[in-house]
Design a protein around this motif. Structure first.
Motif, PDB file in Angstrom:
ATOM      1  N   LEU A  67       0.740  -0.270  -0.269  1.00 30.10           N
ATOM      2  CA  LEU A  67       0.016   0.098  -0.115  1.00 30.10           C
ATOM      3  C   LEU A  67       1.081   1.266   0.125  1.00 30.10           C
ATOM      4  O   LEU A  67       0.555   2.167  -0.248  1.00 30.10           O
ATOM      5  CB  LEU A  67      -1.085   0.177   0.979  1.00 30.10           C
ATOM      6  CG  LEU A  67      -2.439  -1.137   0.886  1.00 30.10           C
ATOM      7  CD1 LEU A  67      -3.038  -0.806   2.622  1.00 30.10           C
ATOM      8  CD2 LEU A  67      -3.155  -1.020   0.309  1.00 30.10           C
ATOM      9  N   SER A 112     -15.008   3.938   2.029  1.00 34.64           N
ATOM     10  CA  SER A 112     -14.390   3.819   2.714  1.00 34.64           C
ATOM     11  C   SER A 112     -12.849   3.357   3.303  1.00 34.64           C
ATOM     12  O   SER A 112     -13.631   2.313   2.261  1.00 34.64           O
ATOM     13  CB  SER A 112     -14.981   3.820   4.070  1.00 34.64           C
ATOM     14  OG  SER A 112     -15.601   2.371   4.421  1.00 34.64           O
ATOM     15  N   LYS A 113     -12.181   3.533   4.206  1.00 36.26           N
ATOM     16  CA  LYS A 113     -10.727   2.567   4.208  1.00 36.26           C
ATOM     17  C   LYS A 113     -11.590   1.300   4.676  1.00 36.26           C
ATOM     18  O   LYS A 113     -10.951   0.752   3.826  1.00 36.26           O
ATOM     19  CB  LYS A 113      -9.947   2.980   5.066  1.00 36.26           C
ATOM     20  CG  LYS A 113      -9.021   4.512   4.737  1.00 36.26           C
ATOM     21  CD  LYS A 113      -7.713   4.430   4.538  1.00 36.26           C
ATOM     22  CE  LYS A 113      -7.159   5.325   3.565  1.00 36.26           C
ATOM     23  NZ  LYS A 113      -7.295   6.359   3.950  1.00 36.26           N
ATOM     24  N   ARG A 114     -12.349   1.045   5.086  1.00 36.60           N
ATOM     25  CA  ARG A 114     -12.636   0.217   6.066  1.00 36.60           C
ATOM     26  C   ARG A 114     -13.795  -0.986   4.777  1.00 36.60           C
ATOM     27  O   ARG A 114     -12.872  -2.063   5.216  1.00 36.60           O
ATOM     28  CB  ARG A 114     -13.489   0.183   7.000  1.00 36.60           C
ATOM     29  CG  ARG A 114     -14.136  -1.239   7.999  1.00 36.60           C
ATOM     30  CD  ARG A 114     -14.635  -1.020   9.384  1.00 36.60           C
ATOM     31  NE  ARG A 114     -15.923  -1.183   9.720  1.00 36.60           N
ATOM     32  CZ  ARG A 114     -16.735  -2.185   8.976  1.00 36.60           C
ATOM     33  NH1 ARG A 114     -17.032  -1.066   8.553  1.00 36.60           N
ATOM     34  NH2 ARG A 114     -17.615  -3.306   9.523  1.00 36.60           N
ATOM     35  N   ASN A 147     -10.913  -0.386  -8.658  1.00 34.27           N
ATOM     36  CA  ASN A 147      -9.727   0.781  -7.608  1.00 34.27           C
ATOM     37  C   ASN A 147     -10.836   1.678  -8.113  1.00 34.27           C
ATOM     38  O   ASN A 147     -11.269   2.281  -7.588  1.00 34.27           O
ATOM     39  CB  ASN A 147      -8.657   1.115  -8.237  1.00 34.27           C
ATOM     40  CG  ASN A 147      -7.425   0.684  -6.932  1.00 34.27           C
ATOM     41  OD1 ASN A 147      -8.176  -0.225  -5.831  1.00 34.27           O
ATOM     42  ND2 ASN A 147      -6.650  -0.383  -7.437  1.00 34.27           N
ATOM     43  N   TYR A 159     -13.101  -0.394   1.713  1.00 34.68           N
ATOM     44  CA  TYR A 159     -12.366  -0.789   0.475  1.00 34.68           C
ATOM     45  C   TYR A 159     -11.612  -1.620   1.015  1.00 34.68           C
ATOM     46  O   TYR A 159     -11.416  -2.885  -0.424  1.00 34.68           O
ATOM     47  CB  TYR A 159     -11.370   0.114   0.290  1.00 34.68           C
ATOM     48  CG  TYR A 159     -10.293  -0.029  -0.367  1.00 34.68           C
ATOM     49  CD1 TYR A 159     -10.546   0.273  -1.930  1.00 34.68           C
ATOM     50  CD2 TYR A 159      -8.911  -0.475   0.072  1.00 34.68           C
ATOM     51  CE1 TYR A 159     -10.152  -0.498  -3.360  1.00 34.68           C
ATOM     52  CE2 TYR A 159      -8.119  -0.282  -0.788  1.00 34.68           C
ATOM     53  CZ  TYR A 159      -8.301  -0.698  -2.030  1.00 34.68           C
ATOM     54  OH  TYR A 159      -7.745  -0.699  -2.992  1.00 34.68           O
ATOM     55  N   LEU A 160     -10.896  -2.323   2.326  1.00 33.06           N
ATOM     56  CA  LEU A 160     -10.556  -3.560   2.843  1.00 33.06           C
ATOM     57  C   LEU A 160     -10.959  -4.549   2.892  1.00 33.06           C
ATOM     58  O   LEU A 160     -10.696  -5.358   1.996  1.00 33.06           O
ATOM     59  CB  LEU A 160     -10.007  -3.138   4.785  1.00 33.06           C
ATOM     60  CG  LEU A 160      -8.591  -3.925   4.445  1.00 33.06           C
ATOM     61  CD1 LEU A 160      -7.469  -3.139   4.216  1.00 33.06           C
ATOM     62  CD2 LEU A 160      -8.346  -3.950   6.005  1.00 33.06           C
TER      63      LEU A 160
END
Lengths: 687, 281
Positions: free
Chosen positions: B112, B187-189, B178, B191-192
């Motif tokens: 990342l 959100s980041k979460r 992406n 996306y993860l």
């Protein structure tokens, strides 16, 4: 005019290449899209369609210019601009429901869980995929995947829907069904949509407007086609519409023209490379490349419009490292054109219509593919009427018409060149005044220097020429100004730089250096503090001669007499005067065909993009140190109040008074090798 | 493969039918080739006077107690093959788990972060080529104890492919996914969970699969040098004992090591397929 929903404002996007340099994908894209409109982008691959779509989505940023949606600049991607990607982009590890849920649950956070779940269900129903809700994308056919992608995009009610070749990978039957569905959905939801496609039929079926992109690099908007079919549309009804096949052949024609242009550019590049290598070995070519500078022979007719040339020579603006200029003066346009054709001169400052005339071979000789990288001067022409006629009450177009009605003989008008820019303007003005130029006027080609004498001897009734010649005639009480070009087309291109396309391809540096010098000189010519110096300069014998000094300087006085106030000085630099504008060329084309000298070319975009080279113009502007202002894609306003839209030249022709519309046919321009003559012509001394 | 299949009615149709069944088709070729190999081995041994055992001798000499009773324990280091295997597997389990946890974590960080990726890449490229045994002396110096040292060798051997593959997996997430994430402003979460992990899983498991092979490789070597139990120790012990049946014991242990290694590889592969179901189709 209300503000458009989406505004693409002079967008340029370039990419840095790994090996240095940069690739300009899009150049000066200017586009306004209204709410609820469906717009398609078509063009050959590599024309930057997808780049433009990515810019609209915010996935990519423009280098210059900006995109406004509802007044806000697009800086990053967001769910209000949902994209349907070319390869669906469904997450393969998620079911149909989860894929749509990804959008709904992340974007519509305000809704309750049940509302969101309902939204997912209705979205799936919309595209008829409720049965497949729990299937993984790998279990679906291509058409079904695409429907999921569309459902996902529409589920969050975006205000702009962006589609990147959405139906490219589908079979014809599926494609047809999906197109119909998409059309219905878009109309029901009132979505504004932009679609990239290479399928002409698809574009015609779905779009309100079709934006045709020219070849990359430096892809621009080549043409915008408006699709008039009423909605709701059905495939069969659309195909039976009387305008359908016309529009279709226009689009296909555009694509074919672009393909031919691409081949032509490649071929020219190849030839130029070849000639460069032979020039290196033999040391002789049309333009002689010495150790450093290229000798360029430039032809011109003395006049006020070539003031930048005089200025550039006097002030040594030509970069001696790149260019050694050999100016060659001519007395008539015919001789200049002949010298150009025979390769005795390399470049010439010609009337704005000349590149088109030579390229189409309207002077009777075989087509001679010319290009024009810049406009040298604008305005500066006037129609001078013999004083006795003017004093007999002829003061404007209407009185001239009435006067001509009571007379058997046609009006005899001298023009510097047949089919020249001045004649086109004059004919346009005459027709606008209700005078048929074919029946009531006789056009006499005459060297500009001989016009005043002919008027004095009553061999002609009037002449149209540069402001300086008219001023002389007025000063000597032989003529009166009947009309100036401000009353016909203010800011029209008058003189342009013109050369053979092969010469331009073979000597790009020299041509750009020449243009840059003329541009810098043009700026000084526009500067009113330089006027006195300019008059002195032009009074030298190789330009206008000492007699001109008095006539010229009197014109700069505050209140000139004898109608001279109507004369506007040429402009050489201000208001983007240098731009080589294909839209202006398009107007010239309409006029050439209007008077029956040629059919209206169905491949006009090809011809115009071949001749008009705004790309060279911009490079020269950069070289000269000027900001390259982009060319707005707006209609040209002529003084008669009719707007000329370069995308609708035939409609414009029909709206003009007088003659019936000309035939439309393709006018191919064959590649031709430029003839070269190494001996310079014997210079003619201007009288 | 089966001559005479066109001869119509066969005298033994049942056998013929079985020979054409899919199962038979699969095992036919390996069976024949392995059989021929064993035969060759047996034949070669006949000309060898030094007493190197043939396959028959190997089985005969190790039948009791090693084959029929893998879990005997005579106390001390004299244990059955099964118990020795358990000791080894236990070490591998600890070392490999540590490598997986640290490796995936480091791989995520490196994948990342451009800076970390550029910074650590040369180091990783150098260290991943170091043979497992080269780590042993350092490991012993660090831990002073054979068991921990062996675990560390497994860890340090297995971690590189996990890091590299995880990082590559993140790099190789298709731009399309992406783009979807960017357009939807995930959100980041999310996306993860929704994109990064499922998209990277196949790569991570490729790394894990390579790593388990390396770990097994390392454990045997480490145990041979310095340990008091485990399958590697068993081989070395048998060699040092120098008895009549030692060679047979060694050969049996080699076969067992091979089979266990294969099983481990398949196990991780199966878990990978299960977890990354759907995968990138």
């Amino acid at each position: 005019m209300s503000r458009p929903f989406l505004r693409v404002d002079d967008v340029t996007r370039s990419f840095e290449l790994p090996g240095g340099g940069c690739y300009v994908a899009l150049k000066d894209i200017d586009l306004a899209i209204n709410k609820g409109e469906f717009v398609s982008l078509i063009g050959h691959s590599g024309c930057g369609k997808s780049t433009l779509l990515n810019l609209l989505a915010g996935l990519d940023q423009a280098n210059t210019g900006g995109i406004l949606m509802e007044g806000r600049q697009i800086t990053d991607p967001g769910p209000d601009r949902m994209v349907v990607f070319q390869n669906y982009s469904l997450l393969p590890w998620q079911t149909v429901r989860q894929n749509i849920g990804l959008a709904v649950n992340n974007v519509l956070r305000d809704l309750s869980a049940t509302e969101r779940s309902e939204r997912i269900d209705t979205s799936m129903q919309l595209v008829g995929l409720s049965q497949a809700a729990d299937k993984l994308p790998s279990e679906l056919s291509g058409g079904m995947k695409q429907r999921v992608a569309i459902a996902r995009a529409l589920s969050i009610r975006p205000s702009l829907l962006l589609l990147d070749e959405p139906f490219g990978a589908l079979d014809a039957l599926t494609r047809g069904n999906l197109q119909q569905q998409l059309m219905q959905i878009c109309q029901q939801a009132g979505v504004t949509a932009v679609m990239v496609t290479h399928d002409v039929n698809e574009a015609l079926l779905l779009s309100d407007r079709i934006v045709c992109m020219t070849n990359g690099p430096e892809a621009r908007i080549g043409q915008i086609v408006t699709v008039p079919f009423e909605r709701p549309r059905h495939r069969l009804e659309v195909m039976e519409h009387p305008a359908y096949y016309g529009l279709r052949s226009e689009l296909i024609g555009f694509l074919q023209q672009q393909r031919r242009l691409r081949q032509r550019r490649a071929e020219l590049e190849r030839q130029a490379e070849q000639s460069r290598s032979t020039a290196r070995s033999t040391g002789s070519a049309g333009a002689v490349a010495t150790a450093r500078a290229t000798v360029v022979r430039l032809g011109y007719l003395p006049g006020l419009d070539v003031a930048p040339l005089a200025m550039a020579l006097a002030r040594r603006l030509f970069d001696p490292a790149a260019l050694e200029l050999a100016p060659v003066s001519f007395a008539t346009w015919e001789r200049l054109e002949l010298a150009l054709r025979e390769g005795q001169i390399d470049v010439a400052i010609t009337p704005a219509s000349t590149p088109l005339r030579l390229t189409l071979g309207l002077d009777g000789a075989p087509p001679w593919p010319a290009i024009t990288p810049m406009t040298v001067s604008r305005n500066g022409n006037a129609l001078c009427l013999a004083r006795p006629i003017g004093e007999g009450g002829v003061v404007d177009g209407a009185s001239l018409r009435d006067w001509l009605a009571g007379r058997d003989q046609p009006l005899s008008v001298a023009v510097p060149q047949r089919q020249g820019m001045t004649e086109l303007l004059l004919r346009h003005w005459l027709a606008g005044s209700g005078i048929d130029p074919e029946a009531r006027v006789r056009f006499v080609p005459l060297a500009p220097v001989a016009m005043q004498g002919a008027l004095r001897n009553e061999r002609i009734d009037a002449f149209i020429a540069g402001r300086y010649r008219v001023a002389e005639a007025v000063q000597e009480r032989q003529g009166l100004v009947l009309a100036s070009d401000r009353e016909i087309w203010d800011g029209h291109p008058e003189k342009v730089l013109c050369c053979h396309e092969a010469w331009a391809a073979a000597h790009p540096e020299a041509l750009l250096a020449l243009c840059a010098a003329l541009m810098r000189a043009g700026e000084r010519c526009d500067d009113s503090s330089q006027r006195e110096a300019m008059v002195q300069m032009l009074s030298q014998p190789q330009w206008l001669g000492s007699r001109a000094a008095g006539a010229l300087s009197r014109q700069f006085e505050a209140r000139p007499e004898g109608g001279l106030g109507a004369l506007r000085f040429n402009h050489f630099h201000s208001d983007r005067a240098h731009v080589s504008n294909p839209a202006e060329g398009c107007w010239i084309l309409t006029q050439l065909s209007r008077w029956g000298w040629c059919p209206f070319p169905s491949n006009r975009v090809e011809i115009l993009s071949q001749i008009y080279r705004p790309d060279l113009c911009e490079r020269a502007q950069e070289l000269a140190g000027f900001a390259a202002l982009p060319l707005p894609r707006v209609a040209i306003s002529l003084a008669d109040g009719l707007h000329f839209d370069q995308d609708e030249p035939l409609a414009y022709l029909q709206s003009l008074p007088g003659r019936p519309s000309p035939p439309v046919q393709a006018l191919p321009v064959p590649l031709s090798v430029q003839s070269t003559a190494t001996s310079p012509p014997s210079p003619t001394i201007p009288g | 493969m089966t001559p005479g299949s066109l001869s119509g009615q066969s005298s033994r149709p049942a056998l013929r039918g079985w020979l054409r069944s899919p199962l038979a088709n699969q095992i036919k070729a390996p069976l024949v080739c392995i059989g021929l190999t064993l035969l060759l081995w047996q034949l070669l041994v006949q000309f060898n006077s030094a007493g190197f055992p043939g396959p028959v001798a190997v089985i005969r000499q190790t039948w009791d107690p090693y084959i029929i009773n893998p879990f005997f324990d005579d106390g001390g280091t004299s244990k059955g093959l099964g118990l020795q295997l358990l000791i080894s597997l236990q070490r591998v389990a600890v070392g490999y788990s540590l490598a997986a946890i640290v490796g995936i974590g480091a791989g995520l960080a490196i994948g990342l972060n451009r800076f970390l990726r550029r910074g650590f890449d040369p180091l990783i490229q150098v260290l991943r080529t170091v043979p497992p045994l080269a780590w042993l002396p350092i490991s012993l110096l660090l831990f002073q104890q054979a068991d921990s040292a062996a675990i560390f060798v497994i860890f340090i051997t297995a971690i590189w492919p996990i890091i590299i593959n995880t990082a590559v997996g993140i790099n190789e997430i298709p731009q399309d996914y992406n783009n979807v994430a960017r357009v939807l402003r995930l959100s980041k979460r999310n996306y993860l969970i929704d994109i990064l992990m499922p998209a990277t899983a196949p790569y991570v498991f490729t790394g894990l699969r390579i790593a388990i092979g390396l770990a097994w490789l390392a454990i045997v070597a480490a145990e041979m040098l310095k340990a008091d139990g485990g399958i590697g120790f068993f081989i070395w012990d048998a060699y040092n004992a120098g008895g009549d049946t030692s060679t047979s014991q060694i050969i049996l242990a080699i076969v067992v090591i091979g089979l266990v290694g294969l099983a481990l590889d398949r196990l991780v592969g199966a878990v990978g397929t299960l977890v990354a179901k759907g995968g990138r189709s």
